[in-house]
Each structure stands twice: as C-alpha cells, then as structure tokens.
Design an enzyme around this catalytic site. Sequence first.
Site, mmCIF file in Angstrom:
data_model
loop_
_atom_site.group_PDB
_atom_site.id
_atom_site.type_symbol
_atom_site.label_atom_id
_atom_site.label_comp_id
_atom_site.label_asym_id
_atom_site.label_seq_id
_atom_site.Cartn_x
_atom_site.Cartn_y
_atom_site.Cartn_z
ATOM 1 N N CYS A 136 -6.681 -6.072 -4.942
ATOM 2 C CA CYS A 136 -5.889 -6.084 -6.178
ATOM 3 C C CYS A 136 -6.520 -7.018 -7.222
ATOM 4 C CB CYS A 136 -4.470 -6.519 -5.813
ATOM 5 S SG CYS A 136 -3.441 -7.039 -7.187
ATOM 6 N N CYS A 185 -4.299 -9.761 -8.661
ATOM 7 C CA CYS A 185 -4.031 -10.786 -7.633
ATOM 8 C C CYS A 185 -5.163 -11.800 -7.598
ATOM 9 C CB CYS A 185 -3.889 -10.140 -6.254
ATOM 10 S SG CYS A 185 -2.515 -8.978 -6.116
#
Length: 119
Positions: free
Chosen positions: A40, A43
């Site tokens: 991600c 993230c």
Amino acid sequence: MAAEEGQVIGCHTNDVWTVQLDKAKESNKLIVIDFTASWCPPCRMIAPIFNDLAKKFMSSAIFFKVDVDELQSVAKEFGVEAMPTFVFIKAGEVVDKLVGANKEDLQAKIVKHTGVTTA
C-alpha cells in the site's frame, strides 16, 4: 517483543497482538493502531509520520502497527476495509477511526483523545 518508549509496536502474530494489546489496555493510555499493508503506497508514505507521532506522544499513547495480510482476523475484528486505517482505543473501547494517510487528521485525533497538544 515489547517496544522501547516512543516506538511503534509491530504485531506479526495473533499471540503477540493479544499480549501487547492487553498490556497496553492496562496502561490506561490511548491506543493507536495503524492497519497497514506492505503493498500500500499511502501506508508507506504515512509510516515515518506515524513513527514520529509515537515519539511525540509517547507519554500519553501507545502505537501499534498491524499488517492486514498477516493478521486478517484482527483487521476483520476492527472492520478494516481500506488501508491505512487508524483505530483509536481508550479504556478498552474504540473511540475513533480514521481511514486514509492524512497527517493533520491523524495528529488531530491523537490530540483530541489524549488531551495533549504538544509533547
């Protein structure tokens, strides 16, 4: 696997998660959980900011990082559907949730739930 003060506690197994969460609940501090995934990009972008916040608020909050691919049951338990998702727990109860990698919103929620404006 306890973290030093001001560090994010990475939980990679259900056993470690359970032990660390129970310890954190006993502290009566705000618990901030970052539900993340290695694949991600947002993230990865927010990770160093989350680490900095853990240092800044170490006296009033405990910070966890949970990889949703490693601990799917924990992510499901907290209703995580997108990453990153931040869950805030106080006195054993979920008091707030933030979806997305927004530094200002993340810090604002930590301030709101700890009552600490500056470290």
